[in-house]
Design a protein around this motif. Sequence first.
Motif, PDB file in Angstrom:
ATOM      1  N   MET A 196      35.501  -4.526   9.939  1.00  0.00           N
ATOM      2  CA  MET A 196      35.565  -4.148   8.530  1.00  0.00           C
ATOM      3  C   MET A 196      36.811  -4.719   7.854  1.00  0.00           C
ATOM      4  O   MET A 196      36.776  -5.093   6.686  1.00  0.00           O
ATOM      5  CB  MET A 196      35.522  -2.632   8.402  1.00  0.00           C
ATOM      6  N   SER A 197      37.922  -4.817   8.608  1.00  0.00           N
ATOM      7  CA  SER A 197      39.147  -5.362   8.022  1.00  0.00           C
ATOM      8  C   SER A 197      38.995  -6.841   7.676  1.00  0.00           C
ATOM      9  O   SER A 197      39.651  -7.338   6.763  1.00  0.00           O
ATOM     10  CB  SER A 197      40.331  -5.172   8.979  1.00  0.00           C
ATOM     11  N   SER A 198      38.145  -7.548   8.399  1.00  0.00           N
ATOM     12  CA  SER A 198      37.920  -8.965   8.116  1.00  0.00           C
ATOM     13  C   SER A 198      36.784  -9.167   7.118  1.00  0.00           C
ATOM     14  O   SER A 198      36.840 -10.068   6.283  1.00  0.00           O
ATOM     15  CB  SER A 198      37.607  -9.710   9.413  1.00  0.00           C
ATOM     16  N   ALA A 199      35.767  -8.330   7.208  1.00  0.00           N
ATOM     17  CA  ALA A 199      34.644  -8.450   6.274  1.00  0.00           C
ATOM     18  C   ALA A 199      35.098  -8.184   4.851  1.00  0.00           C
ATOM     19  O   ALA A 199      34.743  -8.927   3.923  1.00  0.00           O
ATOM     20  CB  ALA A 199      33.527  -7.492   6.678  1.00  0.00           C
ATOM     21  N   ASP A 200      35.912  -7.122   4.654  1.00  0.00           N
ATOM     22  CA  ASP A 200      36.350  -6.827   3.295  1.00  0.00           C
ATOM     23  C   ASP A 200      37.242  -7.938   2.746  1.00  0.00           C
ATOM     24  O   ASP A 200      37.168  -8.296   1.566  1.00  0.00           O
ATOM     25  CB  ASP A 200      37.051  -5.465   3.210  1.00  0.00           C
TER      26      ASP A 200
END
Length: 522
Positions: free
Chosen positions: A336-340
Motif C-alpha cells: 500500500m505504501s508503494s501503490a499510493d
Amino acid sequence: MNWTGLICIGIFYLMVLGVGIFAGFVQRRKLKDSVESQADVVLLAKRDLGLFVGILTMTATWVAGAYINGTVEAIFSQGIVWCLPPIGYSLALIVGGILFAKPLREKGYVTMLDPLQDKYGRRMGGLLFIPALASEIFWIGATLSALGTTLAVIVDIDINLAIVVSSCITLTYVLFGGLYSVAYTDVIQLLCVVLGLVVAVPFAWTNPSVGNLHPSETDWIGTIETPDIGIYVESLLLLIFGGIPWQGYFQRVLSTRSPNDARTLSLVGGCLCLLVGTPCILLGIVAKGADWEMAGYPGNFTTPDEVKSILPIVLQYLTPEWVSLLGLGAVSAAIMSSADSGVLSSSTMFAQNIFKNLLFQKASDKAVVRATWCSIVVVTIISTLMAMSVTTLLGMSYLCADFVYVILFPQLLLVVHFEKHCNTYGAFLAFLLGLLLRILGGEPLIGLPAIIQYPYFSDGVQRFPFRTMAVLLSIFLQVTVSKITNWLFIVKKIPRKFDIFNEFPDSSSNSLDMLTMRKDQA
C-alpha cells in the motif's frame, strides 16, 4: 476462510485509512492557512516535508510488494547471486541523490518532467510522459498483485477481491489527503514492514521442516553461467539507473525543505532500503532449504503462480499463525505504501505536465487539483486491472525499470548535466531510437517476439545487454543530432520556417544560450 486473518487485515486497513484521513485534515488546515497554491500543498506538501518523515516515506515507497516478494522469489528460484532488487534499488536512491536530487530541488520543479518540458517544449515533454506513465502502472500493478497473492494464501480469499479492496482503500486516502496522507501512512506502513518481517525470520529459520542451510547442504547461493554474464550486469544496471527516473522518487525530493535535505533524504533512504531487504533475503534462504512436503504444503512449485507466492507460503507454513498474520501486515503495508505513491505520482505528472502545461495553459489552480483527482481514479482502475494479470513479481520489477532505463534516463541525464549539448531534435530522435531498439529486442513477459536476435540469443532470451546498448546509442545520437542541428540553424542560418520544433527562435544569433530558453510555443 481464515476469519482471524481477515479481522486482523481489516484492523490494519482501518488504521491506515484513519492515519490517511487524519493527514487529510492536516492538509486542509494547511490549505486554509497557506499562501502557496492549492496544487503545491496537495502535490508537494507545501515543500515542507521534514527530513525524518521524508526518509521513512522514501524507504517505504521503494520497499514495495514487488521488492520484498520478488527478493524471496529470486533467491528461491535462482539463488542469492541473482537477488538484485535490494542492491539495485538501494543504489538507485544513492546515485539519484548524488546526481539529481539537489539540482532539481534548487530549481523548484514540481515533477521530474518539468526540466524536460522546459528544455524541449510542451509537446516533447508530453511524449516523454507516456513511458513514465506506463512504468508507473506496471509498478502499481505488480505491487497490488503481490498483496492479492499474499491475502489469497494466508486469509484464503479470492485474489481479485483482495486486489480490488486494497485499491479502494488506497484510492480513498490518496484522494482525501494528497501527499500528506501518502507520507504519513508510509511511516506507519514502514514500521509494520520491519516488525512483521523481522519477527518472522527466527520462527521460519528454526522450523523443523527447514534443513541444514549451510551452502554445502542447501544451494541458496546459485551460479552465474558464462552466457548469462551479460544478463546479470544489465539487470543490475537496469535496476540502478532505471530506478531513478520515477516521479514517486522525485515527488519526495521536490517536497523537502531544502536542496541539502533532498540529497540527504536520498542517501539515507538508499541505505535503509538495503537494510530492510535483509530479512527478505533470510526468508528466501529458508524457502530454498525447506522440505515443503514435511511442512504440509500440497504443491510442488511447478507453476509461476506458486513461485510468485513463495513469501506468503513461507509465512503460512513455516511460522505460527500469529507470526504469519504479522507478516501479512508487513506485506500489506509495503504494497500500500508503494501503490499510493505510484497513483499520486503518475497523477501529478498528468495534472502538471499534460493538463496544465500542454492542454490548458491558463488552467486555474483548482482545475489542476481536480485534474489530479480524476487521474488518480483512472490510474487506480487501470493498475487494478493490470494487477489481475501479473504472473511474476520479479519479472515485473525488472519490466517497470525497463522503459525508464532505456527511454527516460538518457533524457534526464543530459538535460540536467549536459543541457547545452542537447536540443529537441536530438531528444526526439533519441526517444524513437531507444523505443525502437527496445521493442525489436522483444519481451517474453508480454508476449513480444524478438525481431532482432542479438549475439548469444537462445531459447527466446536476449543474453546480449541490448538495453544498455540502446541507452548508449540514444545518448550518442541525441548529442550528435543536437550538435548538427545547432550548426545548421545557427552557423549556416537555415531559414526559420524549417525549424519545426521552434528550437532556434532567432536563427541569426550565434549564442548557444538560446538552447536553454523555454520554448512555450513548441
